[in-house]
Scaffold this active site. Structure first.
Site, PDB file in Angstrom:
ATOM      1  N   LYS A 194       0.826  -1.201   0.000  1.00 53.52           N
ATOM      2  CA  LYS A 194       0.000   0.000   0.000  1.00 53.52           C
ATOM      3  C   LYS A 194       0.864   1.257   0.000  1.00 53.52           C
ATOM      4  O   LYS A 194       0.561   2.233  -0.702  1.00 53.52           O
ATOM      5  CB  LYS A 194      -0.933  -0.003   1.216  1.00 53.52           C
ATOM      6  CG  LYS A 194      -2.041  -1.051   1.122  1.00 53.52           C
ATOM      7  CD  LYS A 194      -2.805  -1.182   2.428  1.00 53.52           C
ATOM      8  CE  LYS A 194      -3.878  -2.258   2.302  1.00 53.52           C
ATOM      9  NZ  LYS A 194      -4.590  -2.515   3.559  1.00 53.52           N
ATOM     10  N   GLN A 224      -5.000  -2.343   9.624  1.00 52.00           N
ATOM     11  CA  GLN A 224      -4.816  -3.618   8.944  1.00 52.00           C
ATOM     12  C   GLN A 224      -5.368  -4.762   9.790  1.00 52.00           C
ATOM     13  O   GLN A 224      -5.007  -4.920  10.956  1.00 52.00           O
ATOM     14  CB  GLN A 224      -3.326  -3.849   8.658  1.00 52.00           C
ATOM     15  CG  GLN A 224      -3.033  -5.129   7.910  1.00 52.00           C
ATOM     16  CD  GLN A 224      -3.625  -5.138   6.507  1.00 52.00           C
ATOM     17  OE1 GLN A 224      -3.645  -4.106   5.828  1.00 52.00           O
ATOM     18  NE2 GLN A 224      -4.114  -6.286   6.070  1.00 52.00           N
ATOM     19  N   ASP A 277     -11.043   2.475   4.031  1.00 52.20           N
ATOM     20  CA  ASP A 277     -11.522   1.149   3.634  1.00 52.20           C
ATOM     21  C   ASP A 277     -13.023   1.125   3.346  1.00 52.20           C
ATOM     22  O   ASP A 277     -13.537   0.153   2.795  1.00 52.20           O
ATOM     23  CB  ASP A 277     -11.228   0.137   4.744  1.00 52.20           C
ATOM     24  CG  ASP A 277     -10.077  -0.788   4.398  1.00 52.20           C
ATOM     25  OD1 ASP A 277      -9.723  -0.883   3.212  1.00 52.20           O
ATOM     26  OD2 ASP A 277      -9.526  -1.416   5.317  1.00 52.20           O
TER      27      ASP A 277
END
Length: 293
Positions: free
Chosen positions: A52, A96, A119
């Site tokens: 990322k 995460q 997200d």
């Protein structure tokens, strides 16, 4: 020959467009930043977070990284969330997953500022997806379902009126995928299958499009699909390969299905790269919405 829906190639095109938009924002004094919170050293999570930040470098997005030890408490993780909530350099961020045992993932996600939820998985943002059946949604969308929709659209696969079988009911994609497929303008007819489904094969064989997101290697086999089906493989499993003496990543769709399909996503190289590209898209769109106010 079936169409191979190349997520790497399409993600590259998405990132080229995002780089132009980031430059345009920079000319107006707006500099998007993506934050990540990683707890522990799970190899898959470490690799994914590293990817990322590499993506950020490609498009000119600032990287803000918080790494915590595996022994961190829930209070430690929520404190890190609040740090990024308050950081003006951070346009959007992710925690995460999975988190170590003993940490309530729901409570951690709930602590994220919905406006910075890169997200698209905060309950407020999921609620916006539920309540808006049509029209534009002004909050971040879940990255993986968005990746699937973008891939299908990019390869000219219209889902309107099609029978779509979604295998899996996890929040990351299974439950949210159906919401996106049934919005006005998408107009698919969705069957959602899971561990309680009787006769999974009968549902798979009726489907025009199968989106496999069970995390069960090879759950969709060549006898389970009809000719010309579109196969979207989202599943990720680590399976020990005796031939090479190590673990390998395998998807939910048996590769022998490809020859029967009309189109398929490779795994790896299909939905995964596009999911990361959609994360960047969410961050850039948050910045664009903020600068337009």
């Amino acid at each position: 020959m079936p169409i191979r829906m190349d997520g790497k190639a399409m993600a590259g095109r998405v990132k080229n467009d995002l780089a132009d938009r980031v430059r345009s924002l920079g000319e107006r004094g707006v500099h998007p930043g993506l934050g990540t919170i990683l707890v522990g050293e799970d190899p898959g999570s470490v690799r994914y977070v590293k990817g990322k930040h590499a993506d950020c470098s490609e498009v000119g997005i600032e990287s803000i990284r918080i790494d915590l030890p595996a022994q961190s408490t829930q209070d430690d993780v929520i404190a890190a969330v609040r740090t990024l909530n308050d950081d003006p350099r951070c346009t959007g961020f992710i925690v995460q997953l999975p988190l170590p045992d003993g940490i309530d993932e729901t409570a951690v996600v709930d602590a994220i500022d919905p406006a910075k939820d890169a997200d698209g998985m905060h309950p407020y943002n999921l609620g916006q997806l539920v309540s808006h059946v049509s029209g534009r949604i002004g909050t971040p969308l879940p990255c993986t379902p968005r990746a699937v929709m973008t891939l299908l659209d990019g390869y000219g696969i219209d889902v309107a009126g099609r029978e779509v079988c979604v295998v899996g009911r996890g929040i990351t994609i299974g439950r949210t995928m159906g919401l996106m497929l049934t919005r006005r303008g998408a107009d698919a007819t969705v069957t959602q299958c899971h561990t309680g489904t009787r006769d999974l094969r009968s549902h798979l064989r009726r489907a025009d499009i199968i989106i496999a997101a069970a995390g069960h290697a090879g759950i969709v086999g060549p006898d389970d699909v009809s000719d010309g089906v579109v196969l979207v493989d989202v599943g990720v499993s680590r399976v020990y390969d005796d031939a090479v003496g190590r673990y390998r990543i395998k998807g939910d769709v048996d590769h022998r299905c490809y020859e029967r399909s009309g189109a398929y996503t490779p795994n790896p190289g299909g939905v995964g790269p596009m999911t990361r590209a959609m994360l960047l898209s969410n961050v850039v769109e948050i910045a664009e919405r903020s600068s337009a106010r």
